[in-house]
Design a protein around this motif. Structure first.
Motif, PDB file in Angstrom:
ATOM      1  N   LEU A  98       0.840  -1.205   0.000  1.00  0.00           N
ATOM      2  CA  LEU A  98       0.000   0.000   0.000  1.00  0.00           C
ATOM      3  C   LEU A  98       0.869   1.246   0.000  1.00  0.00           C
ATOM      4  N   HIS A  99       0.556   2.172  -0.889  1.00  0.00           N
ATOM      5  CA  HIS A  99       1.332   3.421  -0.976  1.00  0.00           C
ATOM      6  C   HIS A  99       0.438   4.516  -1.545  1.00  0.00           C
ATOM      7  N   PHE A 103      -6.041  -5.554  -7.336  1.00  0.00           N
ATOM      8  CA  PHE A 103      -5.669  -4.191  -7.009  1.00  0.00           C
ATOM      9  C   PHE A 103      -6.374  -3.794  -5.721  1.00  0.00           C
ATOM     10  N   LEU A 104      -5.616  -3.281  -4.761  1.00  0.00           N
ATOM     11  CA  LEU A 104      -6.185  -2.782  -3.509  1.00  0.00           C
ATOM     12  C   LEU A 104      -6.375  -1.287  -3.639  1.00  0.00           C
ATOM     13  N   HIS A 158      -7.810   7.542   2.328  1.00  0.00           N
ATOM     14  CA  HIS A 158      -6.798   8.584   2.476  1.00  0.00           C
ATOM     15  C   HIS A 158      -5.855   8.324   3.651  1.00  0.00           C
ATOM     16  N   ALA A 159      -6.187   7.344   4.487  1.00  0.00           N
ATOM     17  CA  ALA A 159      -5.283   6.937   5.568  1.00  0.00           C
ATOM     18  C   ALA A 159      -4.888   5.483   5.326  1.00  0.00           C
ATOM     19  N   ARG A 160      -3.651   5.150   5.681  1.00  0.00           N
ATOM     20  CA  ARG A 160      -3.136   3.806   5.423  1.00  0.00           C
ATOM     21  C   ARG A 160      -4.034   2.725   6.029  1.00  0.00           C
ATOM     22  N   ALA A 161      -4.633   3.016   7.197  1.00  0.00           N
ATOM     23  CA  ALA A 161      -5.431   2.002   7.894  1.00  0.00           C
ATOM     24  C   ALA A 161      -6.848   1.873   7.337  1.00  0.00           C
ATOM     25  N   ASP A 162      -7.264   2.758   6.432  1.00  0.00           N
ATOM     26  CA  ASP A 162      -8.620   2.667   5.870  1.00  0.00           C
ATOM     27  C   ASP A 162      -8.805   1.338   5.143  1.00  0.00           C
ATOM     28  N   LYS A 163     -10.022   0.845   5.182  1.00  0.00           N
ATOM     29  CA  LYS A 163     -10.331  -0.414   4.499  1.00  0.00           C
ATOM     30  C   LYS A 163     -10.123  -0.252   2.983  1.00  0.00           C
ATOM     31  N   LEU A 212      -7.968  -6.943 -11.717  1.00  0.00           N
ATOM     32  CA  LEU A 212      -7.570  -6.296 -12.980  1.00  0.00           C
ATOM     33  C   LEU A 212      -7.072  -7.347 -13.953  1.00  0.00           C
ATOM     34  N   GLN A 213      -7.551  -7.238 -15.190  1.00  0.00           N
ATOM     35  CA  GLN A 213      -7.204  -8.190 -16.247  1.00  0.00           C
ATOM     36  C   GLN A 213      -6.385  -7.487 -17.329  1.00  0.00           C
ATOM     37  N   HIS A 214      -5.769  -8.308 -18.162  1.00  0.00           N
ATOM     38  CA  HIS A 214      -5.090  -7.847 -19.372  1.00  0.00           C
ATOM     39  C   HIS A 214      -5.971  -6.851 -20.135  1.00  0.00           C
ATOM     40  N   GLY A 215      -5.464  -5.662 -20.360  1.00  0.00           N
ATOM     41  CA  GLY A 215      -6.188  -4.665 -21.151  1.00  0.00           C
ATOM     42  C   GLY A 215      -6.985  -3.661 -20.332  1.00  0.00           C
ATOM     43  N   ASP A 216      -7.106  -3.903 -19.014  1.00  0.00           N
ATOM     44  CA  ASP A 216      -7.863  -2.951 -18.188  1.00  0.00           C
ATOM     45  C   ASP A 216      -7.037  -1.685 -17.947  1.00  0.00           C
ATOM     46  N   VAL A 217      -7.735  -0.561 -17.838  1.00  0.00           N
ATOM     47  CA  VAL A 217      -7.088   0.721 -17.541  1.00  0.00           C
ATOM     48  C   VAL A 217      -7.793   1.314 -16.321  1.00  0.00           C
ATOM     49  N   VAL A 218      -7.007   1.779 -15.354  1.00  0.00           N
ATOM     50  CA  VAL A 218      -7.559   2.483 -14.197  1.00  0.00           C
ATOM     51  C   VAL A 218      -7.160   3.948 -14.324  1.00  0.00           C
ATOM     52  N   VAL A 219      -8.138   4.833 -14.132  1.00  0.00           N
ATOM     53  CA  VAL A 219      -7.852   6.271 -14.169  1.00  0.00           C
ATOM     54  C   VAL A 219      -8.346   6.854 -12.867  1.00  0.00           C
ATOM     55  N   TRP A 220      -7.487   7.643 -12.186  1.00  0.00           N
ATOM     56  CA  TRP A 220      -8.028   8.348 -11.042  1.00  0.00           C
ATOM     57  C   TRP A 220      -7.379   9.693 -10.855  1.00  0.00           C
ATOM     58  N   GLY A 221      -8.182  10.585 -10.303  1.00  0.00           N
ATOM     59  CA  GLY A 221      -7.728  11.944 -10.071  1.00  0.00           C
ATOM     60  C   GLY A 221      -8.689  12.632  -9.130  1.00  0.00           C
ATOM     61  N   GLY A 222      -8.662  13.961  -9.168  1.00  0.00           N
ATOM     62  CA  GLY A 222      -9.560  14.731  -8.313  1.00  0.00           C
ATOM     63  C   GLY A 222      -9.381  14.360  -6.854  1.00  0.00           C
ATOM     64  N   GLU A 223     -10.487  14.167  -6.173  1.00  0.00           N
ATOM     65  CA  GLU A 223     -10.398  13.900  -4.732  1.00  0.00           C
ATOM     66  C   GLU A 223      -9.861  12.503  -4.416  1.00  0.00           C
ATOM     67  N   ASP A 224      -9.741  11.625  -5.440  1.00  0.00           N
ATOM     68  CA  ASP A 224      -9.188  10.279  -5.226  1.00  0.00           C
ATOM     69  C   ASP A 224      -7.680  10.211  -5.487  1.00  0.00           C
ATOM     70  N   ARG A 225      -7.102  11.301  -5.934  1.00  0.00           N
ATOM     71  CA  ARG A 225      -5.726  11.285  -6.448  1.00  0.00           C
ATOM     72  C   ARG A 225      -4.696  10.743  -5.454  1.00  0.00           C
ATOM     73  N   LEU A 226      -4.926  10.983  -4.156  1.00  0.00           N
ATOM     74  CA  LEU A 226      -3.913  10.594  -3.163  1.00  0.00           C
ATOM     75  C   LEU A 226      -4.326   9.379  -2.329  1.00  0.00           C
ATOM     76  N   ARG A 227      -5.276   8.603  -2.836  1.00  0.00           N
ATOM     77  CA  ARG A 227      -5.702   7.421  -2.060  1.00  0.00           C
ATOM     78  C   ARG A 227      -4.619   6.342  -2.040  1.00  0.00           C
ATOM     79  N   PHE A 228      -4.530   5.638  -0.907  1.00  0.00           N
ATOM     80  CA  PHE A 228      -3.605   4.504  -0.795  1.00  0.00           C
ATOM     81  C   PHE A 228      -4.050   3.386  -1.738  1.00  0.00           C
ATOM     82  N   HIS A 229      -3.083   2.668  -2.272  1.00  0.00           N
ATOM     83  CA  HIS A 229      -3.387   1.566  -3.193  1.00  0.00           C
ATOM     84  C   HIS A 229      -2.203   0.614  -3.256  1.00  0.00           C
ATOM     85  N   GLY A 230      -2.443  -0.584  -3.776  1.00  0.00           N
ATOM     86  CA  GLY A 230      -1.380  -1.578  -3.884  1.00  0.00           C
ATOM     87  C   GLY A 230      -1.838  -2.768  -4.708  1.00  0.00           C
TER      88      GLY A 230
END
Ligand code: MD6
Ligand code: FE
Length: 216
Positions: free
Chosen positions: A133-134, A157-158, A162-167, A173-191
């Motif tokens: 998660l980062h 994909f996790l 906005h906090a590391r401990a959030d659920k 994600l499969q071959h060919g999938d694209v994830v786009v994020w921005g706006g208020e989601d731009r800094l969400r933790f993911h992994g």
């Protein structure tokens, strides 16, 4: 013939909202794959994927490289963007035109017009590799979205908060999938959860992910 093509593209172009500014575009990259694979090979010939070390001293299980004006790197001194590949001292390879057009088309499809990426980070996963998660916060410009393309083996994909401990949501994600994020989601933790070995017909036992950013 025309209507059949239209119908087929509607099936692959499903847009799924995973947050107020975040979307999964199922299969969006599939029409680009024949252009992307040789372009990836050319990038890796100039700047091979390598396992970098984090500031904490851990060697990443994912091997990475970059193309575009700026490239993301890490070593014991920290995370940063550089104009040259520390392994060769040369500028990062140019961003292939097919990469750039896919990134712009995907951003537009998710409602982010005029995306001008200057950095593309390419990650190569083998079975067992993961991404803890980062947050992506080394960029100068958080007003631009991130566009992330997945090829090869499937992954989970996790998508956290906005906090590391959030659920986290778990998003396959499969071959060919694209994830786009921005706006208020731009800094969400993911992994990415450790990859299972489910060989892909084109790419075998690997997953390639590349993410486009406006870094500078
Ligand atoms: C991956 N992706 O999918 C890792 N970061 O292999 C990321 O870390 C990522 O997919 C920012 C935006 C989209 C991503
Ligand atoms: Fe990330």
């Amino acid at each position: 013939m025309m209507s059949f093509d239209l119908f087929a593209s509607e099936i692959v172009d499903e847009r799924i909202s995973i947050g107020p500014g975040a979307y999964v575009l199922r299969g969006f990259a599939l029409p680009y794959v024949t252009q992307l694979l040789p372009a990836i090979e050319a990038v890796e010939q100039q700047a091979p994927c390598r396992h970098m070390v984090t500031p904490g001293g851990f060697t990443m299980s994912v091997a990475l490289t970059n193309c575009g004006r700026l490239g993301w790197t890490t070593d014991r001194r920290g995370y940063r963007y550089t104009e040259t590949d520390p392994a060769s001292g040369l500028p990062w390879p140019d961003m292939p035109p097919s990469f750039r057009s896919l990134a712009k088309e995907a951003a537009t499809a998710a409602g982010f017009d005029h995306f001008e990426p200057d950095a593309c980070l390419l990650n190569r996963y083998v079975p067992g590799a993961k991404m803890s998660l980062h947050q992506d916060k080394d960029e100068q410009d958080f007003s631009a979205p991130i566009v992330s393309v997945s090829l090869g083996m499937p992954a989970v994909f996790l998508f956290g908060g906005h906090a590391r401990a959030d659920k986290s949501q778990r998003i396959p994600l499969q071959h060919g999938d694209v994830v786009v994020w921005g706006g208020e989601d731009r800094l969400r933790f993911h992994g990415i959860l450790p990859l299972k070995d489910q060989p892909h017909p084109l790419l075998g036992s690997q997953r390639i992910n590349f993410t486009f950013r406006k870094a500078g």
